[in-house]
Design an enzyme around this catalytic site. Structure first.
Site, PDB file in Angstrom:
ATOM      1  N   ARG A  86       0.815  -1.233   0.000  1.00 53.82           N
ATOM      2  CA  ARG A  86       0.000   0.000   0.000  1.00 53.82           C
ATOM      3  C   ARG A  86       0.843   1.276   0.000  1.00 53.82           C
ATOM      4  O   ARG A  86       0.275   2.378  -0.117  1.00 53.82           O
ATOM      5  CB  ARG A  86      -0.981  -0.002   1.186  1.00 53.82           C
ATOM      6  CG  ARG A  86      -2.042  -1.106   1.084  1.00 53.82           C
ATOM      7  CD  ARG A  86      -3.260  -0.819   1.932  1.00 53.82           C
ATOM      8  NE  ARG A  86      -4.006   0.358   1.488  1.00 53.82           N
ATOM      9  CZ  ARG A  86      -5.075   0.848   2.105  1.00 53.82           C
ATOM     10  NH1 ARG A  86      -5.539   0.258   3.204  1.00 53.82           N
ATOM     11  NH2 ARG A  86      -5.690   1.920   1.654  1.00 53.82           N
ATOM     12  N   HIS A 162      -7.742  -2.636  12.171  1.00 54.37           N
ATOM     13  CA  HIS A 162      -7.784  -1.166  12.188  1.00 54.37           C
ATOM     14  C   HIS A 162      -8.814  -0.746  13.236  1.00 54.37           C
ATOM     15  O   HIS A 162      -9.859  -1.395  13.360  1.00 54.37           O
ATOM     16  CB  HIS A 162      -8.261  -0.596  10.848  1.00 54.37           C
ATOM     17  CG  HIS A 162      -7.196  -0.392   9.817  1.00 54.37           C
ATOM     18  ND1 HIS A 162      -7.429  -0.605   8.465  1.00 54.37           N
ATOM     19  CD2 HIS A 162      -5.914   0.044   9.908  1.00 54.37           C
ATOM     20  CE1 HIS A 162      -6.321  -0.315   7.781  1.00 54.37           C
ATOM     21  NE2 HIS A 162      -5.388   0.080   8.630  1.00 54.37           N
ATOM     22  N   CYS A 256     -14.351   2.565   5.922  1.00 50.08           N
ATOM     23  CA  CYS A 256     -13.055   2.512   5.231  1.00 50.08           C
ATOM     24  C   CYS A 256     -13.117   3.209   3.871  1.00 50.08           C
ATOM     25  O   CYS A 256     -12.114   3.714   3.381  1.00 50.08           O
ATOM     26  CB  CYS A 256     -12.623   1.073   4.985  1.00 50.08           C
ATOM     27  SG  CYS A 256     -12.618   0.019   6.411  1.00 50.08           S
TER      28      CYS A 256
HETATM   29  N1  ARG Z   1      -7.250  -4.271   2.228  1.00 47.69           N
HETATM   30  C1  ARG Z   1      -7.107  -3.068   2.985  1.00 47.69           C
HETATM   31  C2  ARG Z   1      -5.932  -3.211   3.939  1.00 47.69           C
HETATM   32  O1  ARG Z   1      -5.763  -4.270   4.474  1.00 47.69           O
HETATM   33  C3  ARG Z   1      -8.358  -2.757   3.727  1.00 47.69           C
HETATM   34  C4  ARG Z   1      -8.323  -1.440   4.432  1.00 47.69           C
HETATM   35  C5  ARG Z   1      -9.583  -1.141   5.159  1.00 47.69           C
HETATM   36  N2  ARG Z   1      -9.578   0.173   5.646  1.00 47.69           N
HETATM   37  C6  ARG Z   1      -9.914   0.555   6.875  1.00 47.69           C
HETATM   38  N3  ARG Z   1      -9.939   1.830   7.135  1.00 47.69           N
HETATM   39  N4  ARG Z   1     -10.154  -0.314   7.839  1.00 47.69           N
HETATM   40  O2  ARG Z   1      -5.171  -2.285   4.146  1.00 47.69           O
END
Ligand code: ARG
Length: 268
Positions: A86, A162, A256
């Site tokens: 990311r 998160h 999210c």
């Molecule tokens: N696939 C993403 C990750 O793992 C999902 C992020 C979800 N975002 C959030 N704010 N919880 O980073």
């Protein structure tokens, strides 16, 4: 208030960085687009302004704008992602915050911080999560950069990696949260510091019910939140429950996909 969103033009499961993600579980792209459109339409129906950032090919998780950074007043602290998958998003978020008129701050060194995914305001106090994505060391730095009071919370269940998967401020004195996602001390701190808490059992939280956002008295969340309708009504909220199955395959839901920010302070 306005909300930053990113249309899922390149959304997919291309890697696995949380327990929800499985590269062999295909995303239904037309369903994803419909679910995202329904969220967008819900916000505009409730009178919100939605600001869009184009999704960059090769950055499938960019749809999750909550992870861009955290904003307060005219300051934004941009994320420094834990996973290399990311990190390519970071320059695009810096550009987006600058375009919206923010003064952009970033983390020193290699400290991880995942924005509003792990940092949410209850009134003017910043509640920040650590344990999976955000380093505990980031909390104090962010609080100083924004000039705000801080409460640190320890996340202990990898499915709730998160803070916004298990904790949602509904207004300045009310939160919903899943106590099982926190260590005992943090759950106690939440109950003691916030006047009104709605406690969510793990089987409902697993449906991303806590990954919610409020627009005034309207609470917008995933289908699982319908099971809490009575408690929300008692707290003065009506619920819009939306299917989020395609984004849950990536470990995300309503919150999210949405980064609220204040138009008034940015001049945007
Ligand atoms: N696939 C993403 C990750 O793992 C999902 C992020 C979800 N975002 C959030 N704010 N919880 O980073």
């Amino acid at each position: 208030m306005a909300i930053l969103m990113c249309r899922p033009d390149h959304f997919d499961i291309e890697y696995e960085i949380n327990p929800w993600m499985h590269v062999d579980v295909a995303v239904n792209h037309s369903a994803a687009r419909q679910q995202w459109d329904a969220l967008y339409n819900t916000f505009t129906h409730f009178g919100e302004t939605v600001e869009l950032i184009p999704q960059v090919a090769g950055l499938p998780d960019m749809v999750f704008t909550a992870n861009a950074g955290v904003v307060w007043g005219h300051n934004a602290v941009v994320s420094r992602f834990r996973h290399v998958e990311r990190q390519g998003e970071e320059p695009f978020w810096v550009e987006a915050f600058e375009r919206l008129g923010y003064t952009v701050h970033s983390m020193p060194g290699d400290i991880s911080f995942e924005g509003a995914g792990d940092a949410l305001f209850v009134g003017s106090t910043l509640f920040a999560g650590w344990g999976f994505r955000t380093d505990r060391a980031a909390h104090q730095i962010v609080a100083e950069q924004l000039g705000v009071e801080l409460v640190s919370l320890h996340l202990v269940d990898p499915r709730f990696y998160h803070l916004d998967t298990c904790f949602s401020p509904l207004n300045a004195t009310t939160v919903m949260f899943a106590p099982d996602a926190f260590d005992d001390e943090s759950a106690t701190v939440i109950r003691r510091t916030i006047p009104h808490v709605i406690e969510v059992p793990p089987e409902i939280a697993r449906g991303f019910a806590c990954n919610a956002i409020t627009v005034g008295r309207h609470l917008v969340s995933s289908l699982a939140s319908e099971r809490l309708n009575g408690q929300f009504a008692d707290a003065g909220f009506d619920v819009t429950a939306l299917p989020m199955s395609e984004f849950m395959k990536a470990g995300g839901g309503v919150r999210c996909l949405s980064l609220p920010f204040d138009v008034g302070t940015t001049g945007a």
